[in-house]
Design an enzyme around this catalytic site. Structure first.
Site, short mmCIF file in Angstrom:
data_model
loop_
_atom_site.label_atom_id
_atom_site.label_comp_id
_atom_site.label_asym_id
_atom_site.label_seq_id
_atom_site.Cartn_x
_atom_site.Cartn_y
_atom_site.Cartn_z
N ARG A 66 0.82 -1.21 0.00
CA ARG A 66 0.00 0.00 0.00
C ARG A 66 0.86 1.26 0.00
NH1 ARG A 66 -2.88 -0.16 4.99
NH2 ARG A 66 -3.88 1.77 4.35
N HIS A 70 0.00 4.44 -2.20
CA HIS A 70 -0.26 5.75 -1.61
C HIS A 70 0.77 6.78 -2.05
CE1 HIS A 70 -3.23 4.59 1.80
NE2 HIS A 70 -3.35 3.77 0.77
N ASN A 97 -2.91 7.57 5.87
CA ASN A 97 -1.61 6.90 5.83
C ASN A 97 -1.13 6.41 7.19
OD1 ASN A 97 -1.15 7.13 3.04
ND2 ASN A 97 -0.37 9.22 3.25
N HIS A 195 -6.21 -5.73 -2.10
CA HIS A 195 -6.81 -5.77 -0.77
C HIS A 195 -6.81 -7.19 -0.20
CE1 HIS A 195 -9.25 -1.76 -1.28
NE2 HIS A 195 -7.95 -1.58 -1.14
#
Length: 327
Positions: A66, A70, A97, A195
């Site tokens: 992730r 991000h 975050n 995910h």
């Protein structure tokens, strides 16, 4: 720049401007094996460190994956997620975050690379390679990572808040946000498959459990039995508890995430939204029907596509010596 008159001339000026800005939107200049001459063992060094980390801390696979996502969705894939701020105003300080972990792993990789090839491999490239290596370590197929990114020197909490795709996004917002970054609808559904790894804070989906429309109700698109299970873990206003995004498979890269969506057990509103578009729904149905026949290959392709967003190349940016601060 508006072009009410002399449309063609103005359009040409706009195109010239786009080619002059240092941020390259679609990854021109990146290539597989960028460090072949300057740091030939770069990817082997990263792989060794990640192998060591995954053997003792496999739960970091999701957060490290992730972290690359991000980073790319705010200012592009240029390592700004890694920068520290003395006033807690950097991207990593933004609420979306705060569940990211593994910065020390990135530092460990960077230290090893600096020892072998000082000032050569960018932190942005480290994020891209690490993301590949953690998914491979948890069961994904390997894919070639394009490298050649350079590091940015700006990191803003507000930009993270404004640019990261929220977990409550509907399908219209999701498609628009991905399209704005040059990613397709297929990229959207494929990358959502990430995910399958990792966890989320209750606060990212608690509205679906307790106050979906502002009337103390639950989300009708979320399975009622799943709601009951989630409520046992997540009390109202819980900001700290972590919940597995793909229960029972949180450390394995597989297609079980896609099995959850039609059962109305996708954790986020953005997961459930994938049933609201014919193309994304058809992709999910195909993976379920075929046991994920194309997902693993597709994921590598979409990760490469994402890794091209807003990269800095050439003389733009810098190659940080320490990933948490500019040179």
């Amino acid at each position: 720049m508006a072009c009410p008159k002399l449309f063609l001339s103005c359009l040409l000026l706009q195109l010239m401007f786009l080619f002059l800005v240092p941020e390259v939107a679609h990854g021109q200049g990146l290539k597989v094996g960028f460090y072949q001459k300057t740091c030939p063992n770069a990817e082997a060094i990263v792989k060794k460190v990640i192998g060591q980390v995954m053997s003792v801390a496999p739960s970091l696979s999701g957060p490290l994956l992730r972290m690359h996502f991000h980073d790319c969705f705010v200012r592009g894939c240029e390592g700004s997620i890694l920068l520290n701020s003395s006033t807690n105003q950097a991207e990593k300080d933004a609420p979306p975050n705060l569940s990211l972990r593994g910065y020390q792993v990135i530092d460990r990789v960077k230290t090893a690379l600096e020892k072998a090839c000082p000032g050569t491999v960018s932190c942005a490239d480290v994020l891209a390679i690490v993301a590949r290596d953690v998914v491979v370590a948890t069961g994904a197929l390997s894919y070639d990572v394009e490298t050649g990114r350079r590091d940015g020197n700006v990191s803003s909490l507000n930009e993270a808040l404004n640019n990261l795709v929220p977990p409550n996004a509907n399908i219209i917002t999701l498609k628009a946000d991905f399209a704005m970054r040059g990613l397709s609808v297929k990229d959207l559904v494929v990358l959502s498959g990430g995910h399958t790894l990792g966890t989320s804070h209750c606060s990212s989906f608690s509205d679906r459990l307790y106050n979906f429309t502002g009337k103390g109700d639950t989300d009708p698109k979320l399975d009622s039995n799943y709601i009951a299970r989630l409520k046992l873990k997540c009390k109202p206003n819980d900001q700290t508890t972590l919940v597995e995004m793909d229960p029972g498979s949180v450390r394995t890269f597989d297609i079980k995430y896609f099995d959850l969506i039609p059962k109305r057990r996708g954790l986020f509103t953005s997961d459930a939204a994938l049933l609201d578009d014919s193309e994304t729904k058809a992709y999910i149905d195909l993976q379920i029907k075929t046991g994920g026949s194309t997902f693993f290959k597709d994921f590598g392709v979409s990760m490469v596509n994402m890794g091209r967003i807003g990269v800095l190349i050439g003389t733009a940016g810098e190659v940080r010596k320490v990933c948490a601060k500019v040179n």
